[in-house]
Design an enzyme around this catalytic site. Structure first.
Site, PDB file in Angstrom:
ATOM      1  CB  SER A 192      -0.868  -0.053   1.260  1.00  0.00           C
ATOM      2  OG  SER A 192      -1.572   1.135   1.395  1.00  0.00           O
ATOM      3  CB  ALA A 245       4.906   2.426   1.217  1.00  0.00           C
ATOM      4  CE  LYS A 246       4.469  -1.789   8.208  1.00  0.00           C
ATOM      5  NZ  LYS A 246       5.357  -1.082   9.137  1.00  0.00           N
ATOM      6  N   GLY A 247       3.738  -3.043   3.467  1.00  0.00           N
ATOM      7  CA  GLY A 247       3.426  -4.269   2.761  1.00  0.00           C
ATOM      8  C   GLY A 247       3.086  -5.366   3.746  1.00  0.00           C
TER       9      GLY A 247
END
Ligand code: NAD
Length: 475
Positions: free
Chosen positions: A60, A105-107
């Site tokens: 994201s 962001a992040k995953g």
């Protein structure tokens, strides 16, 4: 009316809204900053154990007001889109607060990493990295992941290698991910960085008598009773440094399978060794045990450090939390509803976006190191030592020319003569970052009558910085 708990992303948005309402921002800009720009969902298959297994992952991107965007990759069975988006929003605000020049962001990958062996995890990680990299969702200039819950140096090394295989002529390939092992382009002090940042944050808090007074605390960290939830990367390092270097007493450790408590203090190293050997804290000697681990969160202590996962302090238990000071080492451990209850009661909360920013701060140093292709201190260290040696020589020459018998203390000489290596420089940069960011938050906290807590202050500072970036872009 029965209050219901918002989702993690809604919780972050509620906290954002509370701060934004106190700021003079055009509504369009407020909306632009709050929303998550994009979330990519990938489902991919990996051939394992004689069959094809399908995995679901996310990356994201919350805000691209600065690029690359930055944020960890989490491996947990509970990973979902709402969580990844909440975490990516927190990354935007965190980076702005500590002035790391990144968007958020992040995953995440829905997987229980404990169910797979190392070979299988490598296959899965490489395939996930391939899916992200081919869409520029891993890229040194656009999107740079890092470790989070369930991932560490090993996974980051696989990701870096996968990206390098796909981009054989990219001279900056190593900067595509941070949190790598030292021998794969990492930086000294990254593994400990988030826990070290928690320690520096608490030290800075305890430097300000008015702030301590708000929590009804005084003195320094020596002898303070601390309960930690989650003895993983962040919780372990924070607890270890607070115990070994600041004299805090770790009276409680909460893990997945139960909790340990001992009013005289638990030996963090010994508990960690037990946890690694046995996969839990159950059976650890020299401590009281509680199978209902949540109850230990509610025990009497001076400082509570939730360092495991989100939502652990919520509408159900918030009113029973006794700690006067909570430092959010995990992301989102306190829900918006619980935050209201605790603020009402005067509990001081050092918010996640600041408290756990040590990780991204040192990730920033690692990224810079990778782009400059040189280890920190390599050019200056010996030159610094030579200049210090000049001063020492001159002092000793003067002393003997004046017929004085004094000499420099050998311990002082040794410390003064030694030039800073990479680890010392990283810790110095992290300490500076944590001090300055804290001071920017507390200024708002103390100066504005309409701001009563550090979280709202943190949001005001970071939203202001993101808004300034957007304005500079003409938006
Ligand atoms: P980790 O996987 O190394 O450790 C998590 C620990 O929490 C493990 O020991 C696990 O057993 C324990 N745990 C899991 N569920 C639990 C439960 N229900 N009750 C008690 N303990 C439980 O993860 P980490 O990297 O230390 O991350 C912890 C938190 O810190 C996460 O919220 C993460 O987003 C945040 N964070 C991590 C970093 C980093 O650099 N690793 C940076 C910023 C924020």
């Amino acid at each position: 009316m029965i209050k219901t708990e918002p989702t993690f992303r809604e919780s972050v948005d509620l906290m954002f809204n509370r701060a934004a309402a106190l700021m003079d921002m055009p509504p369009g800009l407020e909306e632009k900053i709050r929303v998550c720009n994009a979330t990519y969902t990938v489902r991919f298959g990996v051939r394992l154990r004689g069959g094809l297994q399908t995995f679901t992952g996310y990356r994201s991107v919350h805000s691209e007001h600065m690029e690359p965007v930055k944020g960890g990759i989490r491996y947990a069975i509970s990973v979902n889109q709402d969580e990844v988006e909440a975490l990516s929003a927190l990354m935007t605000y965190k980076c702005a607060l500590v002035e790391a020049p990144f968007g958020g962001a992040k995953g995440g990958l829905c997987i229980d990493p404990l169910q797979y062996d190392e070979y299988e995890l490598e296959q899965i990680t490489r395939r996930f990295a391939y899916e992200l990299a081919k869409r520029d969702l891993i890229d040194p200039a656009q999107n740079v992941p890092a470790p989070d819950m369930g991932t560490g140096e090993r996974e980051m090394a696989w990701i870096a290698d996968q990206y390098a295989r796909m981009n054989t002529t990219d001279i900056n390939a190593k900067a595509c991910v941070t949190g790598k092992p030292l021998n794969a382009g990492g930086i000294a002090g990254r593994v400990e960085a988030t826990g070290r940042g928690v320690q520096y944050a608490l030290r800075e808090f305890f430097r300000h008598p008015e702030d301590k007074a708000k929590a009804g605390l005084s003195g320094d960290l020596e002898g303070k009773r601390v309960i930690v939830q989650g003895l993983g990367n962040v919780g372990y390092h924070a607890a270890k440094f607070l115990q070994e270097e600041d004299g805090a007493i770790i009276t409680g450790i909460i893990e997945r399978d139960g909790a340990l408590f001992n009013p005289d203090g638990l030996d963090v190293e010994a508990v960690r060794a037990w946890l690694i050997r046995h996969g839990g804290v159950c059976g650890y000697p020299d401590a009281g045990h509680a199978t209902d681990s949540g109850s230990v969160l509610e025990e009497d202590c001076d400082i509570l450090i939730p360092a495991a996962l989100e939502g652990v302090i919520n509408l159900e238990n918030a009113a029973r939390i006794k700690a006067p000071l909570i430092i959010e080492a995990a992301n989102g451990p306190i829900t918006a509803g619980a935050d209201d209850i605790l603020r009402e009661r005067g509990t001081v909360i050092i918010p996640d976006m600041y408290a756990n920013a040590g990780g991204v701060t040192v990730s920033y140093f690692e990224w810079v190191k990778n782009l400059s292709h040189i280890r920190f201190g390599r050019m200056q260290r010996r030159q610094e030592e030579a200049r210090h040696q000049l001063v020492v020589n001159e002092l000793e020459r003067l002393s003997s020319a004046l017929g004085n018998s004094w000499t420099l203390d050998p311990r002082f000489k040794e410390k003064y003569l030694r030039g800073a290596d990479e680890l010392e420089l990283v810790r110095s940069g992290l300490d500076d970052t944590m001090r300055i960011a804290y001071q920017s938050m507390r200024e708002v906290w103390h100066d504005r009558d309409d701001v009563a807590d550090l979280r709202t202050s943190a949001y005001i500072v970071s939203i202001g910085k993101v808004a300034a970036s957007y304005r500079a872009k003409g938006l």
